[in-house]
Design an enzyme around this catalytic site. Structure first.
Site, mmCIF file in Angstrom:
data_model
loop_
_atom_site.group_PDB
_atom_site.id
_atom_site.type_symbol
_atom_site.label_atom_id
_atom_site.label_comp_id
_atom_site.label_asym_id
_atom_site.label_seq_id
_atom_site.Cartn_x
_atom_site.Cartn_y
_atom_site.Cartn_z
ATOM 1 N N LYS A 1 0.512 -1.147 0.031
ATOM 2 C CA LYS A 1 0.109 0.092 0.163
ATOM 3 C C LYS A 1 0.470 1.304 0.088
ATOM 4 C CE LYS A 1 -3.457 2.490 3.224
ATOM 5 N NZ LYS A 1 -4.155 2.855 4.107
ATOM 6 N N ASP B 1 1.859 7.030 5.065
ATOM 7 C CA ASP B 1 1.150 5.981 4.917
ATOM 8 C C ASP B 1 1.050 5.268 3.546
ATOM 9 O OD1 ASP B 1 -1.527 4.472 5.147
ATOM 10 O OD2 ASP B 1 -2.619 6.025 4.469
ATOM 11 N N GLU C 1 -9.587 3.154 3.109
ATOM 12 C CA GLU C 1 -9.259 2.738 0.925
ATOM 13 C C GLU C 1 -7.988 2.297 0.912
ATOM 14 O OE1 GLU C 1 -7.455 4.655 3.538
ATOM 15 O OE2 GLU C 1 -5.544 4.724 3.017
ATOM 16 N N LYS D 1 -10.148 13.134 7.782
ATOM 17 C CA LYS D 1 -9.486 12.838 8.866
ATOM 18 C C LYS D 1 -9.283 14.214 10.328
ATOM 19 C CE LYS D 1 -6.048 8.724 7.970
ATOM 20 N NZ LYS D 1 -6.398 7.548 8.346
ATOM 21 N N ASP E 1 -12.152 6.649 4.491
ATOM 22 C CA ASP E 1 -10.919 6.570 4.924
ATOM 23 C C ASP E 1 -10.628 4.587 5.343
ATOM 24 O OD1 ASP E 1 -8.577 7.201 6.458
ATOM 25 O OD2 ASP E 1 -9.858 7.688 8.050
ATOM 26 N N ARG F 1 -7.784 -0.966 1.942
ATOM 27 C CA ARG F 1 -8.008 -2.446 1.136
ATOM 28 C C ARG F 1 -8.651 -2.278 0.047
ATOM 29 N NH1 ARG F 1 -12.096 -1.984 6.623
ATOM 30 N NH2 ARG F 1 -10.666 -0.907 7.265
HETATM 31 N N1 BES Z 1 -4.030 4.460 6.687
HETATM 32 C C1 BES Z 1 -4.762 4.127 7.617
HETATM 33 C C2 BES Z 1 -4.385 3.650 9.689
HETATM 34 C C3 BES Z 1 -3.514 4.126 10.334
HETATM 35 C C4 BES Z 1 -4.103 4.855 11.104
HETATM 36 C C5 BES Z 1 -2.517 3.545 9.679
HETATM 37 C C6 BES Z 1 -2.766 5.677 12.139
HETATM 38 C C7 BES Z 1 -1.568 4.629 10.765
HETATM 39 C C8 BES Z 1 -1.659 4.941 11.541
HETATM 40 C C9 BES Z 1 -6.508 3.729 7.315
HETATM 41 O O1 BES Z 1 -6.258 3.916 5.980
HETATM 42 C C10 BES Z 1 -7.143 4.498 7.887
HETATM 43 O O2 BES Z 1 -7.832 5.522 7.582
HETATM 44 N N2 BES Z 1 -8.258 3.218 8.605
HETATM 45 C C11 BES Z 1 -9.466 3.476 9.096
HETATM 46 C C12 BES Z 1 -10.832 2.020 8.816
HETATM 47 C C13 BES Z 1 -11.769 2.890 9.229
HETATM 48 C C14 BES Z 1 -12.011 4.170 9.201
HETATM 49 C C15 BES Z 1 -12.902 1.189 9.311
HETATM 50 C C16 BES Z 1 -9.138 3.727 10.891
HETATM 51 O O3 BES Z 1 -7.710 2.664 10.681
HETATM 52 O O4 BES Z 1 -9.561 4.665 11.904
HETATM 53 ZN ZN ZN Z 2 -7.999 5.830 5.581
HETATM 54 ZN ZN ZN Z 3 -4.719 4.640 4.621
#
Ligand code: BES
Ligand code: ZN
Ligand code: ZN
Length: 513
Positions: A276, A299, A360, A288, A358, A362
């Protein structure tokens, strides 16, 4: 723009006490009752200074601690740094890697250009000497790394080159250390390349530039080639996941494919690595909170790890076919962005109902996985900073590991121990997979409030199908946890490079399959 600190590692057959250097690093155990022969010799020259430090309790030989003693012309070294190795009975290769990293980190802080490493000399025969050479070299690269290419030069500027000599007076050991350190230097260098890619801000490292980096590396590396699908090609190929996530940014998404084809491969098929590379994750329309949003330039760490691993395995000339798929995009809010409620058709033809823009990672990985399967890769392993939920589950010390094949999980667990890049097996599939079924599309991109790392993994598992697959959620390993802050700098730690290389090196050693 300044260059990242260069590292040169040599192995020299020499006497420890008289070797001329700015900084001599010697290992010291916490539970040794008396000084071993190297420390005893040095102590003799230093009029008992080492005994004194230990007696006063200023230094106890604990891991990630040191004591600095000045040579005052009595030793070849200007400074002697005692580096804690912890308890002798708990010694592992990672203790040595950590000590070397600690030493190199201190050396850069002290601005010492020439250092000598005699860390291994107190260890004895329990640990393989070639492996020791490898982890010492890996540690030196890891600890000396700084991300400061945009920092203006100051008078007190940091060193440009770190010369690290691993020293030993035994010829047989020197030869083994040479072999091991050559491997470790390749891995350490590749890991630092991954760190720089991950650390660079999104205004300089956008999808097209990630692909350019992959191309540049391939053009300089034997048996490594690179193909890039730009936005138009993604559209032609109907890579709907990558397109949807990346369409809102003026820096359009792309897919970079690195292929490593050695003359001979120990396996019939091709291992697929999928990364990714989300150059900036603002969350998109499901934006966010602004606090720490800057961190989301990292990321792209999964993609960076995959690029670094490919560089290392090609430099190591491993006899294994490997294809890497780097899914690069920026998740931006705007008039062209994908929205909550959208239903997208991915490369695999499976449809996804987007409930949160967010989630994204996956979505873009689903196209990467489908492409790897189409290209007959097996097993496939993806790596991503995928979920905050994984950080909630495991803290910052371990990456989550999920998958659909027990042997692959075991192999990755073994590689994690060897590489000092820890993972923890978490569940996926079954009930977790049911949570991401949608009523109006094949899948939806979020599950319930709970077990988010496992539902995200299960979402990916739906695209892997029957192909042997594993997933590394490295969200917590984007930057150093508190213990790692003592041995390296802030920012990306290049997690995944050493793990992938260890896994592939082990695969190369297995009987032909
Ligand atoms: N890139 C983030 C996950 C992340 C968070 C990585 C903090 C490193 C530090 C990912 O794309 C994301 O935003 N995931 C969300 C998923 C949720 C909306 C189901 C998350 O983890 O809040
Ligand atoms: Zn995200
Ligand atoms: Zn992300």
């Amino acid at each position: 723009m300044r260059e990242i600190i260069k590292v040169k590692i040599t192995v020299q057959k020499t006497d420890t006490v008289s070797f001329k250097t700015d900084l001599l690093c010697v290992g010291c155990f916490a539970d040794d009752k008396k000084l071993d022969s190297v420390l005893r010799q040095l102590d003799g020259k230093l009029s008992g200074a080492i005994q004194q430090v230990l007696k006063l309790g200023d230094f106890k030989g604990k891991e990630k601690s040191h004591s600095l003693i000045y040579g005052s012309g009595k030793t070849g070294a200007k400074r002697i740094m005692l580096i804690g190795l912890g308890d002798r009975k708990k010694l592992t290769l990672d203790t040595i890697r950590t000590a070397a990293s600690y030493a190199a980190n201190q050396a850069v802080n002290l601005k010492t250009k020439n250092i000598a490493l005699a860390l291994h000399q107190t260890i004895g025969n329990e640990i393989d000497v070639t492996d020791t050479g490898q982890v010492v070299a890996e540690g030196v690269y890891f600890g000396s790394y700084r991300y400061d290419e945009f920092l203006g030069d100051s008078e007190n500027g940091r060193i440009e080159l770190l010369n690290a000599a691993i020293i030993d007076d035994n010829l047989a050991s020197v030869n083994k250390l040479k072999q091991g350190s050559a491997i470790g230097a390749i891995i350490g260098n590749a890991q630092n390349i991954a760190r720089t890619i991950a650390n660079r801000p999104a205004n300089t490292m956008y999808p097209e530039i990630v692909a350019q980096e992959a191309k540049k590396i391939a053009s300089k590396t034997k048996n490594l080639s690179c193909t890039v699908f730009n936005y138009n090609q993604l559209k032609k190929k109907k890579m709907g996941g990558l397109i949807a996530v990346g369409q809102g940014s003026s820096h359009k998404p792309c897919m970079a494919i690195l292929r490593y084809k050695p003359k001979q491969s120990k396996i019939k098929g091709t291992v697929g690595l999928i990364g990714k590379a989300l150059c900036f994750d603002s969350g998109g329309i499901s934006i966010k909170p602004s606090d720490k949003m800057d961190q989301m330039k990292m990321d792209k760490s999964g993609g960076a790890a995959v690029i670094g691993a490919m560089k290392a395995i090609a430099d190591l000339k491993l006899p294994i076919n490997v294809t890497a798929v780097i899914c690069a995009a920026e998740n931006a809010p705007g008039g062209d962005s994908y929205r909550p409620g959208d239903i997208i058709t991915t490369y695999s033809k499976k449809t996804i109902e987007v409930l949160n823009t967010d989630a994204e990672g996956r979505i873009i990985l689903s196209d990467g996985i489908a492409y790897a399967i189409e290209n007959k890769c097996e097993p496939i392993i993806d790596i991503a900073t995928l979920t905050g939920a994984c950080m909630v589950a495991l803290g910052l010390y371990k990456a989550g590991l999920m998958g659909n094949d027990d042997d692959l999980i075991k192999d990755l667990q073994a590689a994690a121990v060897q590489s000092g890049e820890p993972v923890w097996h978490l569940p996926s599939g079954n009930e977790y997979a049911d949570e991401v079924k949608s009523k109006i599309a094949d899948l939806k991109n979020i599950g319930s409030r709970y077990g988010g790392a496992s539902t995200a993994a299960s979402f990916l598992g739906e695209f892997a199908g029957k192909t042997k697959w594993a997933h590394l959620d490295m969200a917590g390993k984007m930057d150093p946890s508190d213990p790692l802050k003592k041995i390296t700098t802030d920012g990306s730690i290049g997690f995944g490079v050493r793990l992938f290389v260890a896994y592939l090196m082990n695969l190369a050693k297995k009987p032909k399959r």
